[in-house]
Design a protein around this motif. Structure first.
Motif, PDB file in Angstrom:
ATOM      1  N   GLN A   1       0.836  -1.207   0.000  1.00 40.83           N
ATOM      2  CA  GLN A   1       0.000   0.000   0.000  1.00 40.83           C
ATOM      3  C   GLN A   1       0.873   1.260   0.000  1.00 40.83           C
ATOM      4  OE1 GLN A   1      -3.381   0.239  -0.246  1.00 40.83           O
ATOM      5  NE2 GLN A   1      -3.422  -1.974  -0.510  1.00 40.83           N
TER       6      GLN A   1
ATOM      7  N   ALA B   1       0.671   4.006   5.357  1.00 39.79           N
ATOM      8  CA  ALA B   1      -0.582   3.267   5.229  1.00 39.79           C
ATOM      9  C   ALA B   1      -0.677   2.256   6.360  1.00 39.79           C
ATOM     10  CB  ALA B   1      -0.674   2.556   3.876  1.00 39.79           C
TER      11      ALA B   1
ATOM     12  N   ILE C   1      -8.040  -1.457   5.782  1.00 41.16           N
ATOM     13  CA  ILE C   1      -7.020  -0.645   5.123  1.00 41.16           C
ATOM     14  C   ILE C   1      -7.397   0.831   5.178  1.00 41.16           C
ATOM     15  CG2 ILE C   1      -5.969  -0.099   2.878  1.00 41.16           C
ATOM     16  CD1 ILE C   1      -6.203  -3.044   2.188  1.00 41.16           C
TER      17      ILE C   1
ATOM     18  N   HIS D   1      -5.525   5.108   4.856  1.00 46.94           N
ATOM     19  CA  HIS D   1      -4.355   5.926   4.554  1.00 46.94           C
ATOM     20  C   HIS D   1      -4.440   7.294   5.214  1.00 46.94           C
ATOM     21  CE1 HIS D   1      -1.332   8.171   2.396  1.00 46.94           C
ATOM     22  NE2 HIS D   1      -2.204   8.817   1.673  1.00 46.94           N
TER      23      HIS D   1
ATOM     24  N   PRO E   1      -7.129   3.635  -1.954  1.00 44.98           N
ATOM     25  CA  PRO E   1      -6.671   2.386  -1.327  1.00 44.98           C
ATOM     26  C   PRO E   1      -7.802   1.383  -1.105  1.00 44.98           C
ATOM     27  CG  PRO E   1      -5.674   4.258  -0.227  1.00 44.98           C
ATOM     28  CD  PRO E   1      -6.683   4.818  -1.183  1.00 44.98           C
TER      29      PRO E   1
ATOM     30  N   TYR F   1      -8.225  -2.315  -2.774  1.00 42.55           N
ATOM     31  CA  TYR F   1      -8.437  -3.492  -1.920  1.00 42.55           C
ATOM     32  C   TYR F   1      -9.682  -4.274  -2.353  1.00 42.55           C
ATOM     33  CZ  TYR F   1     -10.190  -6.131   2.051  1.00 42.55           C
ATOM     34  OH  TYR F   1     -10.717  -7.118   2.842  1.00 42.55           O
TER      35      TYR F   1
END
Length: 466
Positions: free
Chosen positions: A80, A88, A149, A151, A328, A332
């Motif tokens: 990432q 990340a 996930i 960021h 992101p 994913y």
């Protein structure tokens, strides 16, 4: 002292410092996972080996893409970081079944290229699953282990607060719009707490009112028609030494709010039809997308219960306020659904720009739904801007009016796309590139449709500052 002697002493000092540094790295409480600028594993410390159950010999020298493909990891913070060129955070599963949380931070060289990625890794205690005897699936006792996930700095703060809160037994209130991931944060808190008991999620709005009391607090035999001979423990008993997650707590009826308050205050529960006081040690995490303070003023939520559950408030911002997380998350979800359906599909840059600029009223849940629908419904391996527009149009009614006139519909769509591109990029050159046309063609269309470029940007600025 000769020059060679001085050099030898300096070399010994450097070696001693390296030894000290190595000792520090190996004995840190956090796991350390270091890769180079291409994602090749350089080093893992002993703490990471213990956390993951994987020896360093299996990892060092291997690329993170290779390790993900081989099933060592479900996701990688390092990958990432390489995509985003920024820090990340990822919650993921390793091949041994352990759940870990990794925060990857890039280290740049003088040319601003990533030369190294340093991952701090935390162990998340495994949730013990419990089979439910309750009606249907309205009470989720066993949840799928999804990767997590993000960021954005906003979510970084949320996770930091969640990890701090996990170390104490105080009750927690998670606030946020529908679909932002309140359950994900609640599960993270439970995992990081190290509690030995189970994690039980109850949706207070999904269970019929006449069943909710018995599901929460249990019942004794003969307390009502149909009650089991042996009685039945409630969710608070089943979550002993664990966590109970009361989702949509604002929907809890007033008369049950009083009983819930007593259970939280006294740390004991009395089953329906019973007299025995049963001691419990259960961490309570509540969540809502409503304004509980307003409901207290309106007399629709007990003030004393509000202060009991709101010891540590955690507010999750909506996706539109943390746009850094959108790309992101898209990457994913694409990876997840490609693997699930055995696809190999991609979304082009223009389509990504549209998704990035979308309002996302349904937050992460809506984004996940849209990406899955795109991958399933679009033929071919390349998802385009037109595919995204068509799907968003059918879902959110892009057109401001209905028409059977094809030319009028095409014109309205062109105008809509031009306005959105100009708002996003603020220049005709960049907007034209997104739309896949020449700058001169875009300027001609702006004149043709009598659009005011300055007015569009002015409206954009007004919307931004509102």
């Amino acid at each position: 002292m000769s020059g060679s002697d001085k050099l030898e002493i300096e070399l010994k000092n450097v070696n001693k410092q390296i030894e000290v540094l190595n000792e520090v790295i190996e004995h840190l409480c956090d796991g350390i996972y270091i890769t180079d600028g291409e994602g090749n594993t350089l080093r893992v410390n002993k703490t990471y080996e213990k956390m993951s159950g994987i020896k360093s010999e299996e990892l060092v020298g291997k690329n993170m893409k290779e390790l993900v493909q081989e099933g060592y990891f479900s996701q990688s913070a390092s990958l990432q970081v390489l995509k985003l060129k920024a820090p990340a955070t990822v919650m993921y599963t390793v091949k041994t079944g352990k759940r870990l949380l990794a925060k990857g931070v890039p280290v740049f060289d003088e040319k601003n290229n990533i030369k190294m990625i340093v991952n701090n890794v935390w162990d998340l205690t495994e949730i013990y699953n419990l089979q439910s005897e309750t009606v249907g699936s309205k009470i989720a006792l066993k949840e799928g282990e999804e990767d997590f996930i993000f960021h954005s700095k906003a979510m970084d703060k949320v996770v930091e607060l969640a990890l701090k809160a996990s170390k104490v037994s105080s009750n927690i209130l998670i606030l946020g719009e529908s679909g932002v991931g309140k359950d994900v944060i609640a599960r993270l808190i439970h995992k990081a707490s190290g509690y030995s008991g189970t994690y039980i999620k109850i949706n207070c709005a999904a269970i019929p009112e006449h069943l909710l009391e018995s599901e929460l607090f249990g019942y004794e035999y003969g307390s009502f028609t149909g009650a089991k001979k042996q009685g039945k423990p409630g969710m608070f008993e089943l979550a002993h030494k664990g966590t109970i997650f009361l989702d949509e707590i604002a929907e809890l009826p007033i008369h049950l709010q009083a009983k819930l308050l007593r259970v939280i205050q006294e740390k004991e529960v009395i089953r329906i039809g019973g007299t025995k006081q049963i001691a419990i040690e259960t961490r309570v995490i509540a969540a809502t997308n409503r304004d509980l303070e307003f409901m207290v003023r309106e007399g629709k939520f007990r003030e004393d219960l509000y202060y009991r559950v709101n010891v540590i408030p955690i507010k999750i911002p909506p996706l539109r306020e943390r746009q850094e997380d959108i790309i992101p998350l898209i990457n994913y979800f694409i990876s997840t659904f490609n693997k699930k359906y055995n696809f190999n599909k991609i979304i082009n840059e223009n389509a990504l720009a549209l998704l990035y600029n979308h309002h996302w009223r349904g937050n992460v849940r809506e984004l996940q739904n849209i990406i899955e629908r795109l991958l399933v419904m679009v033929d071919g391996e390349n998802i385009t801007q037109g595919d995204v527009i068509e799907l968003l149009n059918s879902k959110n009614a892009i057109y401001s009016k209905k028409t059977d006139d094809l030319k009028a519909a095409v014109k309205e769509l062109e105008v809509q796309m031009i306005k959105e591109a100009l708002k996003l990029h603020r220049s005709t050159r960049a907007a034209a590139k997104q739309l896949g046309i020449d700058q001169s063609t875009l300027v001609r269309k702006i004149k043709k449709y009598r659009l005011s470029y300055d007015e569009i940007l002015h409206r954009c600025d007004v919307e931004t500052h509102q």
